[in-house]
Design an enzyme around this catalytic site. Structure first.
Site, PDB file in Angstrom:
ATOM      1  N   LYS A 229      62.688 102.271  43.810  1.00  0.00           N
ATOM      2  CA  LYS A 229      61.518 102.828  43.134  1.00  0.00           C
ATOM      3  C   LYS A 229      61.385 104.332  43.404  1.00  0.00           C
ATOM      4  O   LYS A 229      61.045 105.111  42.506  1.00  0.00           O
ATOM      5  CB  LYS A 229      60.254 102.099  43.599  1.00  0.00           C
ATOM      6  CG  LYS A 229      58.963 102.613  43.010  1.00  0.00           C
ATOM      7  CD  LYS A 229      58.861 102.346  41.521  1.00  0.00           C
ATOM      8  CE  LYS A 229      58.518 100.910  41.230  1.00  0.00           C
ATOM      9  NZ  LYS A 229      58.215 100.697  39.795  1.00  0.00           N
TER      10      LYS A 229
ATOM     11  N   LYS B 146      60.689 105.407  33.251  1.00  0.00           N
ATOM     12  CA  LYS B 146      60.640 106.440  34.283  1.00  0.00           C
ATOM     13  C   LYS B 146      61.969 107.169  34.445  1.00  0.00           C
ATOM     14  O   LYS B 146      62.012 108.385  34.600  1.00  0.00           O
ATOM     15  CB  LYS B 146      60.299 105.797  35.641  1.00  0.00           C
ATOM     16  CG  LYS B 146      58.852 105.447  35.869  1.00  0.00           C
ATOM     17  CD  LYS B 146      58.649 105.115  37.346  1.00  0.00           C
ATOM     18  CE  LYS B 146      57.219 104.680  37.631  1.00  0.00           C
ATOM     19  NZ  LYS B 146      56.976 103.286  37.206  1.00  0.00           N
TER      20      LYS B 146
ATOM     21  N   ASP C 105      62.967 101.182  34.326  1.00  0.00           N
ATOM     22  CA  ASP C 105      61.678 101.228  35.026  1.00  0.00           C
ATOM     23  C   ASP C 105      60.538 101.686  34.120  1.00  0.00           C
ATOM     24  O   ASP C 105      60.507 102.814  33.652  1.00  0.00           O
ATOM     25  CB  ASP C 105      61.774 102.140  36.259  1.00  0.00           C
ATOM     26  CG  ASP C 105      60.671 101.865  37.280  1.00  0.00           C
ATOM     27  OD1 ASP C 105      59.933 100.890  37.095  1.00  0.00           O
ATOM     28  OD2 ASP C 105      60.569 102.631  38.258  1.00  0.00           O
TER      29      ASP C 105
ATOM     30  N   LYS D 154      46.012  99.244  41.036  1.00  0.00           N
ATOM     31  CA  LYS D 154      46.816 100.200  41.799  1.00  0.00           C
ATOM     32  C   LYS D 154      46.044 101.507  41.970  1.00  0.00           C
ATOM     33  O   LYS D 154      45.470 102.030  41.026  1.00  0.00           O
ATOM     34  CB  LYS D 154      48.136 100.468  41.078  1.00  0.00           C
ATOM     35  CG  LYS D 154      49.058 101.440  41.812  1.00  0.00           C
ATOM     36  CD  LYS D 154      50.457 101.445  41.240  1.00  0.00           C
ATOM     37  CE  LYS D 154      50.490 101.995  39.840  1.00  0.00           C
ATOM     38  NZ  LYS D 154      51.880 102.083  39.324  1.00  0.00           N
TER      39      LYS D 154
END
Length: 538
Positions: free
Chosen positions: A372, A494, A323, A415
């Site tokens: 996520k 991540k 990620d 975003k």
């Protein structure tokens, strides 16, 4: 040493450490670490400094022709990535609504292309920096030869328009170049991504061209087709090396099942048996490993089940994940570390964001959002474990960490992230830090893709051997590749994948220090310790 920027770096007084042999760089390095043993109540710590001698070998020959294959080529990230490579390669300047002059193409946001590394200090104690990619030879993204797969068959000029990320003038100039690219047919198993993606899926290996039906049978044949795609790409472009990277939709988590995906052998049999817990990303990862291509997972799903890690080990093929760490989570890995290192106790972190691109659309499904949520929440785990004064059995060993993601079509690729860090201060006081961050998602993620690819390729040219007290000149042991899980790439991810049994490091500063010191040791320089005795001692 001459890197990508035309800068020559000559390191003096390291003849006992560094040797150039043809197109190879040999470096002797002493790794200093401290092994700590503690008693059960952690009141006594026994520390033993340990030194280990290694010799590293860097192949200074970059690949003559280097290929990149993206899974999800037609998505926002994929189309932006290809646009960036073509714009920079062809030096396409364009007009922007925010500027009156022409904007020159660049790779801002890329560590390897746009950041620097400290070499040392000058005679006045002032820091001296050089471009990151000048320390050792790295591939240039302008030279990338790009292909990939997508469940949607639109040509890449159409994909760029659909993404609506770039300035209009740049789109118009790129369109004739992008029109030449069309994604290869991909693998689509509807159970793994949101149902709202079905309308896009018109370019699939496993969709019957007559009936339009999707089949999740013959998964081994799908894997063989992906392998053939990689082989054909390498052969048609006469490529020396290919890296494969997943930037497609987030999948749901797969179940880890004994006898199914726990070993390489079981995983292969599960693929051949069309087991329902074999995801598309599993197919692409296994195909890449079997083709000896480094494979990087840029989405949060748990692609690297134990069977895939076992396969990577047995085929000595590099993998990395999971990620992309681009905006909100990257900031969290810095700010949470700052607070804890300052002796402040974060008790809650509330993270909210909304976005309107297809990634957000897919994440509106609960199972995909859960993938996520797991990757975003794990970023503070090692930070909590670093301070037993603030986090213990009495006070609590967790931060109340809430994550919300909402799809709002109107904001597109911009975003919007809002975070609140609520922390405990001395004597019952509290501190609240609120952050509102608006970012263009794909323009943050694309430089990460570039960095992951550049560094994965570079790491594939580095080997080492343990000297075990041998003299470097007469050492007889063979050079080995790194362990297949490339945790050096954690800076950009991540939820960093690590060697089984090892603790992931999420703190951004620690990750960056590891990268810089790795480059430094390869040219014979010690780690930067920032003691600055030039200034502090008489």
């Amino acid at each position: 040493m001459t890197g990508n920027s035309g800068i020559s770096i000559r390191v003096h007084n390291v003849d006992d450490k560094v040797k150039y042999s043809g197109n190879e760089l040999l470096t002797n390095y002493t790794y200093h670490t401290n092994v700590v043993h503690t008693n059960s109540d952690k009141t006594q710590y026994d520390v033993t400094p340990v030194d280990k001698q290694y010799q590293f070998k860097v192949d200074l020959n970059k690949p003559r022709k280097f290929g990149v294959m993206l899974v999800g080529l037609g998505g926002n990230n994929g189309s932006t990535f290809l646009s960036a490579v073509l714009a920079n390669k062809n030096h396409i300047c364009f007009r922007s609504k925010d500027r009156t002059d022409l904007v020159e193409p660049n790779y801002y946001g890329s560590v390897t292309q746009s950041s620097t590394v400290k070499l040392g200090v000058d005679s006045k104690g002032k820091d001296v920096y050089v471009p990151f990619n000048s320390v050792v030879p790295m591939v240039n993204p302008n030279d990338f030869i790009v292909s990939g797969w997508d469940i949607n068959g639109s040509s890449m000029d159409q994909a760029m328009e659909r993404a609506n990320v770039l300035e209009i003038d740049l789109r118009n100039k790129l369109a004739p170049l992008l029109k030449e690219y069309t994604p290869l047919k991909s693998v689509y198993y509807p159970d793994f991504i949101a149902a709202n993606q079905d309308d896009r899926a018109d370019n699939c290996i496993n969709r019957d061209p007559k009936t339009g039906e999707i089949s999740t049978k013959n998964k081994w044949e799908h894997l063989l087709q992906i392998r053939k795609d990689i082989q054909d790409f390498k052969e048609s472009h006469e490529l020396d090396k290919v890296v494969v990277l997943w930037t497609a939709n987030t999948e749901r988590y797969v179940d880890i099942l004994p006898g199914v995906n726990d070993t390489m052998e079981n995983l292969i049999e599960a693929i051949k048996g069309d087991h329902p817990e074999i995801a598309p990303s599993t197919i692409f990862a296994a195909a890449s490993i079997l083709e000896q291509c480094p494979y990087i997972n840029g989405s949060p799903q748990n692609t690297f089940v134990p069977g895939l890690i076992d396969m990577a080990e047995k085929h000595d093929s590099l993998i990395a994940g999971d990620d992309f760490k681009s905006g909100q989570t990257k900031l969290k890995s810095v700010l949470a570390q700052f607070l804890v290192d300052a002796g402040i106790r974060p008790v809650s972190i509330a993270s909210y964001n909304h976005l309107g691109n297809n990634d957000g659309y897919n994440l509106s499904s609960p199972q995909q959002f859960r993938s996520k949520e797991i990757s975003k929440s794990s970023v503070v785990d090692d930070i909590i474990e670093s301070n037993q004064i603030l986090y213990n059995d009495k006070l609590g060993n967790k931060i109340d960490h809430c994550i919300v993601i909402k799809y709002m079509q109107a904001v597109g690729d911009s975003k919007v992230a809002m975070d609140e860090y609520y922390s405990e201060l001395m004597l019952g006081g509290h501190n609240r830090i609120s952050i509102h961050n608006v970012c263009e998602d794909s323009l943050l993620a694309t430089p990460l893709i570039i960095d992951l690819i550049v560094m994965a390729e570079f790491c594939s040219r580095v080997t080492y051997r343990n000297l075990d007290g041998q003299d470097a000149e007469s050492a007889s042991g063979d050079f080995e590749k790194f362990y297949p899980v490339l945790s050096f790439l954690s800076y950009w991810l991540k939820a960093p994948l690590t060697r089984p049994g090892y603790q992931p490091i999420n703190g951004l500063n620690k990750q960056r220090a590891a990268l810089e010191n790795f480059l430094r040791l390869l040219i014979g320089l010690p780690a930067i310790d920032e003691l600055r005795f030039e200034e502090r001692l008489r």
